[in-house]
Design a protein around this motif. Structure first.
Motif: not given
Length: 194
Positions: A112-113, A151-152, A155
């Motif tokens: 995610e990050w 994932s990117w 979020v």
């Protein structure tokens, strides 16, 4: 999509291995398979390109069959889905999807990050059973980066402008013609006879 420059397979492989070492130890290390996929993609016509993608480009990337890392619910059917469709499937299924696919869910959470790293794509399906039933046969097709792209998107991190680096194998419609003076070696094992 913005085309940056043509690149050699050696440059593509070096970029991949920098971010995805084959010896990395984690529960579902698929990096050795990623190298094999890059080698298969190197056989496609058109060579390799360094490009930059926008969110719209990424959302349209076609994903091949994906069983959710051995989970109970298939994420991508054999006919394929775009990144947008796969992210939508996860959003609509919600917590039950995450519980049914713990390894895939853990990868999504881990990424995610995570810093943006290049994704690897082709302009046509590779010669592999995971790609044999894709309904879409041209465009941007996933080689490596499925979990990162999804994932990117989940979020809200994908950039609107062409800012995400990618390496694409194949013919790009808007690419300049190849320079016949540029030597572009193909993949090899190192065992070839001179």
């Amino acid at each position: 999509m913005d085309i940056v420059t043509p690149v050699t397979f050696a440059e593509v492989l070096a970029a991949y291995l920098r971010d995805h070492p084959v010896e990395r130890t984690h529960e579902a290390n698929s990096n050795p398979e990623g190298v094999e996929s890059l080698e298969r993609a190197d056989q496609l016509k058109g060579g390799w390109w360094h490009v930059r993608l926008s969110r719209a480009d990424v959302l349209g990337v076609v994903l091949p069959w994906h069983l959710s890392e051995g989970g109970a619910r298939e994420l991508v059917p054999r006919t394929g889905l775009t990144v947008a469709e796969a992210a939508g499937r996860i959003r609509s299924d919600g917590p039950p999807w995450y519980r049914a696919n713990p390894v895939c869910a853990a990868k999504l959470a881990l990424l995610e990050w995570a810093p943006f790293t290049p994704v690897f794509l082709s302009t046509s399906p590779m010669d592999h059973s995971d790609y044999s039933d894709l309904l879409v046969r041209e465009g941007l097709i996933h080689i490596d980066g499925l979990h990162r792209m999804i994932s990117w998107e989940l979020v809200g991190r994908l950039p609107e402008g062409a800012e995400l680096d990618a390496f694409v194998s194949g013919v790009l419609p808007d690419a300049p013609p190849p320079d016949p003076r540029q030597h572009r070696p193909r993949a090899g094992t190192g065992d070839e006879q001179a």
